[in-house]
Design a protein around this motif. Structure first.
Motif, PDB file in Angstrom:
ATOM      1  N   ASN A 157      -8.624  -0.410   0.218  1.00  0.00           N
ATOM      2  CA  ASN A 157      -7.514   0.500  -0.389  1.00  0.00           C
ATOM      3  C   ASN A 157      -6.963   1.535   0.163  1.00  0.00           C
ATOM      4  OD1 ASN A 157      -8.162  -1.434  -2.431  1.00  0.00           O
ATOM      5  ND2 ASN A 157      -9.203  -0.043  -3.764  1.00  0.00           N
ATOM      6  N   ARG A 158      -7.982   2.203   1.018  1.00  0.00           N
ATOM      7  CA  ARG A 158      -7.377   3.467   1.671  1.00  0.00           C
ATOM      8  C   ARG A 158      -6.322   3.163   2.969  1.00  0.00           C
ATOM      9  NH1 ARG A 158     -12.533   5.337   1.521  1.00  0.00           N
ATOM     10  NH2 ARG A 158     -13.036   4.487   3.517  1.00  0.00           N
ATOM     11  N   LEU A 159      -6.670   2.121   3.410  1.00  0.00           N
ATOM     12  CA  LEU A 159      -5.933   1.310   4.789  1.00  0.00           C
ATOM     13  C   LEU A 159      -4.652   0.795   4.397  1.00  0.00           C
ATOM     14  CD1 LEU A 159      -9.052   0.354   6.923  1.00  0.00           C
ATOM     15  CD2 LEU A 159      -7.353   2.468   7.045  1.00  0.00           C
ATOM     16  N   GLU A 160      -4.653   0.014   3.310  1.00  0.00           N
ATOM     17  CA  GLU A 160      -3.521  -0.975   2.787  1.00  0.00           C
ATOM     18  C   GLU A 160      -2.240   0.119   2.809  1.00  0.00           C
ATOM     19  OE1 GLU A 160      -2.220  -4.096  -0.456  1.00  0.00           O
ATOM     20  OE2 GLU A 160      -3.828  -2.766  -0.781  1.00  0.00           O
ATOM     21  N   PRO A 161      -2.095   1.143   2.228  1.00  0.00           N
ATOM     22  CA  PRO A 161      -0.521   1.711   2.565  1.00  0.00           C
ATOM     23  C   PRO A 161      -0.344   2.055   3.973  1.00  0.00           C
ATOM     24  CG  PRO A 161      -2.279   2.821   0.766  1.00  0.00           C
ATOM     25  CD  PRO A 161      -2.946   2.124   1.763  1.00  0.00           C
ATOM     26  N   LEU A 162      -1.349   2.224   4.784  1.00  0.00           N
ATOM     27  CA  LEU A 162      -0.854   2.488   6.226  1.00  0.00           C
ATOM     28  C   LEU A 162      -0.551   1.353   6.811  1.00  0.00           C
ATOM     29  CD1 LEU A 162      -3.899   5.048   6.898  1.00  0.00           C
ATOM     30  CD2 LEU A 162      -1.559   5.498   7.337  1.00  0.00           C
ATOM     31  N   SER A 163      -1.170  -0.139   6.694  1.00  0.00           N
ATOM     32  CA  SER A 163      -0.861  -1.031   7.368  1.00  0.00           C
ATOM     33  C   SER A 163      -0.229  -2.311   6.691  1.00  0.00           C
ATOM     34  CB  SER A 163      -2.124  -1.547   8.100  1.00  0.00           C
ATOM     35  OG  SER A 163      -3.329  -1.757   6.840  1.00  0.00           O
ATOM     36  N   GLY A 164      -0.425  -2.187   5.572  1.00  0.00           N
ATOM     37  CA  GLY A 164      -0.203  -3.430   4.654  1.00  0.00           C
ATOM     38  C   GLY A 164      -1.132  -4.285   4.531  1.00  0.00           C
ATOM     39  N   PRO A 165      -1.502  -5.263   3.786  1.00  0.00           N
ATOM     40  CA  PRO A 165      -2.203  -5.965   3.278  1.00  0.00           C
ATOM     41  C   PRO A 165      -2.662  -6.916   4.428  1.00  0.00           C
ATOM     42  CG  PRO A 165      -0.654  -6.666   1.643  1.00  0.00           C
ATOM     43  CD  PRO A 165      -0.302  -5.244   2.528  1.00  0.00           C
ATOM     44  N   ASP A 166      -1.381  -7.581   5.028  1.00  0.00           N
ATOM     45  CA  ASP A 166      -1.695  -8.589   6.114  1.00  0.00           C
ATOM     46  C   ASP A 166      -2.015  -8.060   7.381  1.00  0.00           C
ATOM     47  OD1 ASP A 166      -0.888 -10.488   4.225  1.00  0.00           O
ATOM     48  OD2 ASP A 166       1.164 -10.320   4.486  1.00  0.00           O
ATOM     49  N   ARG A 167      -2.129  -6.780   7.547  1.00  0.00           N
ATOM     50  CA  ARG A 167      -2.533  -6.326   9.059  1.00  0.00           C
ATOM     51  C   ARG A 167      -3.740  -5.387   8.898  1.00  0.00           C
ATOM     52  NH1 ARG A 167       1.529  -6.784  12.547  1.00  0.00           N
ATOM     53  NH2 ARG A 167       1.130  -4.660  13.760  1.00  0.00           N
ATOM     54  N   ILE A 168      -4.639  -5.996   8.037  1.00  0.00           N
ATOM     55  CA  ILE A 168      -6.285  -5.383   8.204  1.00  0.00           C
ATOM     56  C   ILE A 168      -7.104  -6.584   8.647  1.00  0.00           C
ATOM     57  CG2 ILE A 168      -8.203  -4.312   6.768  1.00  0.00           C
ATOM     58  CD1 ILE A 168      -5.858  -3.311   4.850  1.00  0.00           C
ATOM     59  N   ALA A 169      -7.730  -6.177   9.537  1.00  0.00           N
ATOM     60  CA  ALA A 169      -9.082  -7.124  10.002  1.00  0.00           C
ATOM     61  C   ALA A 169     -10.260  -6.589   9.707  1.00  0.00           C
ATOM     62  CB  ALA A 169      -8.787  -7.453  11.589  1.00  0.00           C
ATOM     63  N   VAL A 170     -11.087  -7.474   9.300  1.00  0.00           N
ATOM     64  CA  VAL A 170     -12.584  -7.117   9.240  1.00  0.00           C
ATOM     65  C   VAL A 170     -13.625  -7.874  10.320  1.00  0.00           C
ATOM     66  CG1 VAL A 170     -14.582  -7.244   7.518  1.00  0.00           C
ATOM     67  CG2 VAL A 170     -12.184  -6.578   6.732  1.00  0.00           C
TER      68      VAL A 170
END
Length: 371
Positions: A49-62
Motif C-alpha cells: 500500500n505504501r509503494l503503490e502510489p509511487l510505482s503503480g500496481p503493475d510495477r511492484i515485484a515480490v
C-alpha cells in the motif's frame, strides 16, 4: 495525488522467518504475513500500500520463497504473476535483490528499482514518499542511493550510516554522500552516534538504476553476477526457467547486499543517502514490538491477539496470545509473553534479542515441529 513514476519499479524482498519473533513468526508464517500493528493488514500488505502510489500496481515485484507463493498472492491479489519471483531456497539479500534487478533490467534496460523490506513498519506515508522520490532523482544520476533514518534514541539494535558531504542533485535537496557503514554498536558508541547527528540508522532500503546495481555486483561478486544473468536470461521462458533455477540458484553465494554492494560502493564514492523523516521500525524483536504497540509508553501493557484473555495488575510489556488461555500478569515490568498452541515464550524486553538463540537451539535438537 502525484502520478506513479514511469521509470520506477518497486521490489519487495519477502524472505526470512523473523526468528527473534518466535514463536509468533514461523517458517510457514513468517513475520511479513502477520498484522503486528493492529492496522488490519499484514506487514506485506502495508508495504504494498505504501509503494503503490509511487510505482503503480503493475510495477511492484515480490521476491519470496516457493513455500510462500500462495500466501503472498492471497495478500496481494492484484500482483501480476510475472512479478512474483520465487526463490527455491534462501540465499540472502544480494541474490534476492540482484535477481529482481537482473530480470527487470532485461525487460526494461533503463529501469530504476527500489528495494523495500516486506516486514518493516513505516508511518507518515507522505514523508516516505518524499524520501523515495528524492532517492530516485539521485539514482537517475548514476548513484546507488539508500534511505537512512535520523535516530530517535541511541539504539544498539540497528546498524548506522555515516553521512559525508552534501550531494547536489535537482529534486533531492537532502541528498548526501555516504562516508561508511557501521555495524550495530555498543551502548556507549551508540550514544556518541546519537549526539553526533551525522549518523543515520541503516534501514536497508536501496534505490538504483538496475544496471548500476548489477555493475556493482559484477565488480565485487563476479560469480554471483554470472549466475544472476543466467537466471534472468531464462526467467520469462516458463519451459527454461525451472531447470535453470534448479541448477543455478543453489550455487549463488549467500551474502547480504550491505557487504556485496553498499559498503564497497560507499568506499568508491558511489553511494548516496537521503534522510527519511518518517516513523520507521524493523520490528526486530519483541521489545520493539512492545514499544510499537504501546506508542513508547513504558508503563503500558501491549496486547496482541484477536481473542486474547488477559488480566493485568501493575504490569508492563507485551502479551501475544493465539490461544483461549487466560493469562494473568501481576506486578511484572517489561514482560514478554507469547502464547501459541504449541509453544510458550516468556522473557523480558531486556533479553528479547536472545530469542534467536532459542530458535538456534531448537534447530540443533531437531525440534523442527515448533519452528
Amino acid at each position: 495525488m502525484p502520478e506513479p513514476i514511469e521509470d520506477f519499479y518497486a521490489v519487495i524482498p519477502a524472505g526470512g522467518i523473523g526468528s527473534r519473533l518466535w514463536p509468533l513468526s514461523r517458517a510457514d508464517a513468517p513475520k511479513f504475513l502477520h498484522d503486528l500493528t493492529g492496522s488490519g493488514h499484514t506487514l506485506l500488505r502495508d508495504t504494498w500500500n505504501r509503494l503503490e502510489p509511487l510505482s503503480g500496481p503493475d510495477r511492484i515485484a515480490v521476491v519470496t520463497g516457493r513455500a510462500h507463493r500462495a500466501a503472498v498472492e492471497r495478500e496481494l491479489p492484484g500482483i501480476p504473476d510475472m512479478n512474483v519471483f520465487l526463490e527455491s531456497e534462501p540465499r540472502d539479500s544480494t541474490a534476492a535483490i540482484g535477481l529482481a534487478a537482473a530480470i527487470l533490467s532485461k525487460r526494461e534496460p533503463d529501469v530504476i528499482i527500489g528495494s523495500f523490506a516486506a516486514d518493516h513498519v513505516i508511518r507518515v506515508p507522505h514523508l516516505f514518499d518524499w524520501a523515495v522520490r528524492q532517492a530516485i532523482a539521485v539514482a537517475r544520476e548514476g548513484y546507488i542511493c539508500t534511505i537512512g533514518i535520523p535516530p530517535t534514541e541511541p539504539s544498539v539494535g540497528f546498524g548506522y550510516i555515516k553521512k559525508a558531504g552534501e550531494l547536489i542533485v535537482d529534486g533531492a535537496p537532502e541528498a548526501a554522500m555516504v562516508d561508511h557503514f557501521v555495524e550495530k554498536p555498543d551502548l556507549d558508541t551508540a550514544k556518541e552516534y546519537f549526539a553526533d547527528r551525522s549518523y543515520l540508522w541503516n534501514a536497508g532500503m536501496f534505490i538504483s538504476r538496475a544496471d548500476v546495481l548489477l555493475g556493482e555486483i559484477a565488480e565485487q561478486e563476479p560469480q554471483l553476477y554470472a549466475g544472476l544473468m543466467d537466471l534472468a536470461e531464462a526467467w520469462d521462458d516458463r519451459d527454461e526457467r525451472g531447470p535453470v533455477v534448479d541448477r543455478v540458484w543453489p550455487t549463488l553465494k549467500k551474502i547480504a547486499i550491505d557487504y556485496a554492494v553498499a559498503e564497497p560502493a560507499a568506499e568508491k564514492g558511489r553511494l548516496a543517502v537521503i534522510p527519511g523523516h518518517f516513523d520507521w521500525d524493523d520490528v526486530g524483536d519483541f521489545a520493539s514490538l512492545a514499544k510499537l504497540n504501546s506508542h513508547g509508553r513504558k508503563n503500558d501493557l501491549a496486547i496482541l491477539g484477536e481473542n486474547a484473555r488477559i488480566l493485568s495488575d501493575a504490569a508492563s510489556g507485551i502479551v501475544v496470545s493465539q490461544t483461549q488461555r487466560v493469562i494473568s500478569l501481576i506486578g511484572v515490568r517489561d514482560i514478554v509473553v507469547v502464547d501459541t498452541p504449541d509453544a510458550l515464550l516468556v522473557t523480558t524486553s531486556e533479553h528479547a534479542q536472545r530469542v534467536k538463540g532459542v530458535v538456534d537451539a531448537l534447530k540443533l535438537t531437531g525440534r523442527g515441529d515448533v519452528l
